[in-house]
Design a protein around this motif. Structure first.
Motif, mmCIF file in Angstrom:
data_model
loop_
_atom_site.group_PDB
_atom_site.id
_atom_site.type_symbol
_atom_site.label_atom_id
_atom_site.label_comp_id
_atom_site.label_asym_id
_atom_site.label_seq_id
_atom_site.Cartn_x
_atom_site.Cartn_y
_atom_site.Cartn_z
ATOM 1 N N VAL A 29 43.276 50.694 42.796
ATOM 2 C CA VAL A 29 43.698 49.447 42.155
ATOM 3 C C VAL A 29 45.086 49.038 42.617
ATOM 4 O O VAL A 29 45.346 47.875 42.940
ATOM 5 C CB VAL A 29 43.649 49.581 40.616
ATOM 6 N N GLY A 30 45.999 49.988 42.646
ATOM 7 C CA GLY A 30 47.373 49.660 42.997
ATOM 8 C C GLY A 30 47.524 49.124 44.398
ATOM 9 O O GLY A 30 48.211 48.120 44.629
ATOM 10 N N LEU A 31 46.881 49.767 45.367
ATOM 11 C CA LEU A 31 47.024 49.347 46.754
ATOM 12 C C LEU A 31 46.338 48.013 47.017
ATOM 13 O O LEU A 31 46.890 47.146 47.700
ATOM 14 C CB LEU A 31 46.475 50.426 47.688
ATOM 15 N N VAL A 32 45.142 47.846 46.471
ATOM 16 C CA VAL A 32 44.438 46.568 46.647
ATOM 17 C C VAL A 32 45.220 45.441 45.983
ATOM 18 O O VAL A 32 45.449 44.376 46.583
ATOM 19 C CB VAL A 32 43.014 46.646 46.064
ATOM 20 N N THR A 33 45.667 45.647 44.756
ATOM 21 C CA THR A 33 46.390 44.602 44.031
ATOM 22 C C THR A 33 47.703 44.264 44.726
ATOM 23 O O THR A 33 48.038 43.088 44.915
ATOM 24 C CB THR A 33 46.665 45.050 42.589
ATOM 25 N N GLY A 34 48.464 45.286 45.098
ATOM 26 C CA GLY A 34 49.736 45.038 45.761
ATOM 27 C C GLY A 34 49.560 44.289 47.069
ATOM 28 O O GLY A 34 50.317 43.356 47.379
ATOM 29 N N THR A 35 48.560 44.679 47.844
ATOM 30 C CA THR A 35 48.311 44.009 49.121
ATOM 31 C C THR A 35 47.924 42.551 48.907
ATOM 32 O O THR A 35 48.385 41.656 49.637
ATOM 33 C CB THR A 35 47.210 44.746 49.897
ATOM 34 N N CYS A 36 47.110 42.298 47.900
ATOM 35 C CA CYS A 36 46.697 40.914 47.623
ATOM 36 C C CYS A 36 47.864 40.075 47.092
ATOM 37 O O CYS A 36 47.986 38.895 47.436
ATOM 38 C CB CYS A 36 45.530 40.907 46.645
ATOM 39 N N PHE A 37 48.727 40.662 46.281
ATOM 40 C CA PHE A 37 49.926 39.939 45.843
ATOM 41 C C PHE A 37 50.796 39.569 47.046
ATOM 42 O O PHE A 37 51.367 38.476 47.108
ATOM 43 C CB PHE A 37 50.737 40.777 44.852
ATOM 44 N N LYS A 56 53.538 43.714 58.634
ATOM 45 C CA LYS A 56 54.192 43.127 59.804
ATOM 46 C C LYS A 56 55.043 41.926 59.418
ATOM 47 O O LYS A 56 56.125 41.700 59.983
ATOM 48 C CB LYS A 56 53.135 42.715 60.826
ATOM 49 N N ALA A 57 54.579 41.172 58.409
ATOM 50 C CA ALA A 57 55.324 39.985 57.950
ATOM 51 C C ALA A 57 56.494 40.353 57.038
ATOM 52 O O ALA A 57 57.267 39.465 56.641
ATOM 53 C CB ALA A 57 54.374 39.037 57.223
ATOM 54 N N GLY A 58 56.606 41.645 56.683
ATOM 55 C CA GLY A 58 57.712 42.081 55.836
ATOM 56 C C GLY A 58 57.499 41.857 54.354
ATOM 57 O O GLY A 58 58.427 42.051 53.554
ATOM 58 N N ARG A 59 56.289 41.479 53.979
ATOM 59 C CA ARG A 59 56.023 41.233 52.557
ATOM 60 C C ARG A 59 55.508 42.475 51.832
ATOM 61 O O ARG A 59 55.446 42.484 50.599
ATOM 62 C CB ARG A 59 54.988 40.108 52.406
ATOM 63 N N LEU A 60 55.112 43.507 52.561
ATOM 64 C CA LEU A 60 54.503 44.683 51.950
ATOM 65 C C LEU A 60 55.176 45.941 52.491
ATOM 66 O O LEU A 60 55.188 46.197 53.698
ATOM 67 C CB LEU A 60 53.007 44.719 52.267
ATOM 68 N N ARG A 61 55.740 46.729 51.568
ATOM 69 C CA ARG A 61 56.442 47.954 51.960
ATOM 70 C C ARG A 61 56.014 49.100 51.037
ATOM 71 O O ARG A 61 55.447 48.861 49.974
ATOM 72 C CB ARG A 61 57.952 47.746 51.860
ATOM 73 N N PHE A 62 56.340 50.312 51.448
ATOM 74 C CA PHE A 62 55.910 51.494 50.706
ATOM 75 C C PHE A 62 57.077 52.468 50.568
ATOM 76 O O PHE A 62 57.845 52.666 51.509
ATOM 77 C CB PHE A 62 54.741 52.180 51.428
ATOM 78 N N THR A 63 57.176 53.092 49.378
ATOM 79 C CA THR A 63 58.279 54.016 49.143
ATOM 80 C C THR A 63 57.892 55.084 48.120
ATOM 81 O O THR A 63 57.002 54.871 47.294
ATOM 82 C CB THR A 63 59.525 53.257 48.631
ATOM 83 N N ASP A 64 58.590 56.230 48.209
ATOM 84 C CA ASP A 64 58.472 57.258 47.171
ATOM 85 C C ASP A 64 59.792 57.392 46.401
ATOM 86 O O ASP A 64 60.006 58.368 45.684
ATOM 87 C CB ASP A 64 58.065 58.605 47.768
#
Length: 453
Positions: free
Chosen positions: A12-20, A61-69
């Motif tokens: 849910v988190g990855l799909v939702t975040g990517t779509c946002f 690539k567009a800089g809108r989606l990033r990942f962190t711990d």
């Protein structure tokens, strides 16, 4: 544009975040699992969902989606924080909220300004109150925080389309300011918004999932009745489902419901009802029928071989709980394969996507084939357990040539009985006659019709 942080990079988190991110927001996905974050930063996706990998790559690539711990970064770089962590079934049947609690406490400790905290995890009623209480208790600084319930309604295998073209958006808010922010977040979708209070929104999610599970158990029970009276459940579904009040979605018989949602959520709602003094008779029946369907299907196979499954080779098609996903959590297909293996059958399994996840759960108990025809080689019978598209157009004559036996247990009703008979195969389906009308040779000699359906 909003700065959105997703707590959790599960399904849910990855799909939702990517779509946002696809909608133009700046999204930061946070998770405590460093391996997952490392994979995502390296361009790898930890599970299969059609179109998701491409969408992640495009937005990263567009800089809108990033990942962190980094939890501090995750909280500080956000206007909206979406909790989308797992809520697995606890040992007592209730939803286990430990990850929701952890998320709330982490958010509280890292607060650096006003935040809107959105609960997207499937949770029991009053979880919004719990999150708000935990944030108030643990927050280091006195910034205003409001908690919203925004349940998800995406299906594995079609999650992106479900997010981008939903039937509705459900928002449980306690203030007009929070509601307005959430409306703006979803404005690009231009779909109906149902605005209610937090507890009602939480109940809407459980109600929706429980109702869909009920439809599946209902039609499976109808299918069993059809087998006894000589009716064709496919035509029953078509006739009854043409009524717009009923419909045909989630109204197809098979092995029963599975996956990460329906079994867990119906059980959790059942426990919630009991804890409040309500006897959930219908919910209990939904779960009972679902469990029965798996063992009833196993019984069809065992009965065909007079209970002697040891040493029988079974070509097994499909292990995921549904097509277009690699998810085998609570998969009735995988459960059936394990039952057959435990009974001594040699299960030659194939699945286009889910082999790795299935192996992680079953170890070496199943034998894996490279394609459906290899799975059929030397098989005494074929079992169709997941309705992958590639199984629907198999060369039945070639399948029959590869097999030792001539029986297909079609638990998804994907094959035409006459076409199978022309290839020398007998299909035993769900809620339908296994023998082609007028072809008595397809029946077990001397047996009543019911016993071979």
């Amino acid at each position: 544009m909003f700065k959105v942080t997703m707590f959790g990079v599960g399904y849910v988190g990855l799909v939702t975040g990517t779509c946002f991110a696809e909608l133009g927001n700046r999204v930061l996905c946070y998770d405590t699992d460093r391996q997952k974050i490392g994979m995502l930063n390296a361009g790898e996706v930890p599970f299969f969902e059609p179109g998701l990998a491409e969408m992640i790559a495009r937005n990263a690539k567009a800089g809108r989606l990033r990942f962190t711990d980094d939890s501090r970064r995750a909280v500080e770089e956000s206007d909206i924080i979406v909790i989308a962590v797992g809520t697995p079934m606890g040992h007592d049947g209730h939803a286990d909220l430990r990850y929701v609690r952890d998320a709330a406490i982490t958010i509280a400790k890292e607060l650096n300004g006003p935040k809107l905290v959105v609960n997207k995890s499937t949770v029991p009623v009053e979880t919004g109150d719990l999150v708000a209480t935990l944030i108030n208790e643990y927050r280091a600084k006195d910034f205003p925080v409001e908690v919203v319930s925004n349940p998800e309604f995406v299906r594995e295998g079609s999650a992106i389309a479900d997010f981008m073209s939903p039937d509705r958006i459900v928002l449980g808010c306690s203030s007009e300011k929070a509601a307005e922010t959430m409306r703006h977040l979803y404005a690009p979708l231009d779909v109906p918004v149902i605005l209610t209070d937090v507890r009602t929104a939480e109940m809407i999610k459980y109600t929706a999932n429980a109702f869909l599970a009920t439809k599946i158990s209902f039609i499976n029970e109808i299918a069993t009745i059809c087998e006894r009276v000589g009716a064709d459940v496919r035509e029953v579904v078509r006739g009854a489902g043409s009524d717009h009040r009923i419909g045909t979605v989630f109204f197809q018989p098979g092995l029963g419901f599975g996956g990460s949602c329906f079994p867990k959520d119906v059980t959790a709602l059942h426990r919630i009802a009991q804890s409040r003094g309500v006897t959930p008779r219908l919910l209990a029946a939904v779960l009972e029928v679902n469990d029965f369907q798996l063992h009833y299907s196993f019984g069809k196979i065992a009965d065909h071989f007079s209970g002697e499954l040891a040493g029988r080779r079974i070509g097994f098609l499909g292990l995921a709980f549904k097509p277009n996903t690699d998810d085998v959590r609570e998969s009735p297909a995988l459960a059936l394969a394990e039952l057959l293996s435990a009974a001594g059958a040699v299960v030659q399994a194939h699945d286009p996507i889910a082999r790795e996840n299935a192996t992680a759960k079953t170890g070496a108990s199943l034998h894996y084939a490279a394609d459906p025809y290899e799975a059929a080689t030397g098989a005494d019978a074929i079992v169709v357990a997941t309705e992958w598209n590639e199984y629907k157009q198999l060369d039945l004559a070639l399948l029959a040539e590869r097999m030792r036996g001539s029986i297909i247990f079609d638990f998804r009703n994907i094959y035409d009985l006459r076409e199978a008979a022309d290839a020398g195969l007998t299909v035993i389906g769900v809620g339908r006659a296994s023998a082609v009308p007028g072809r008595a040779e397809n029946r077990t000699a001397g047996a009543p019709v019911e016993s071979v359906l």
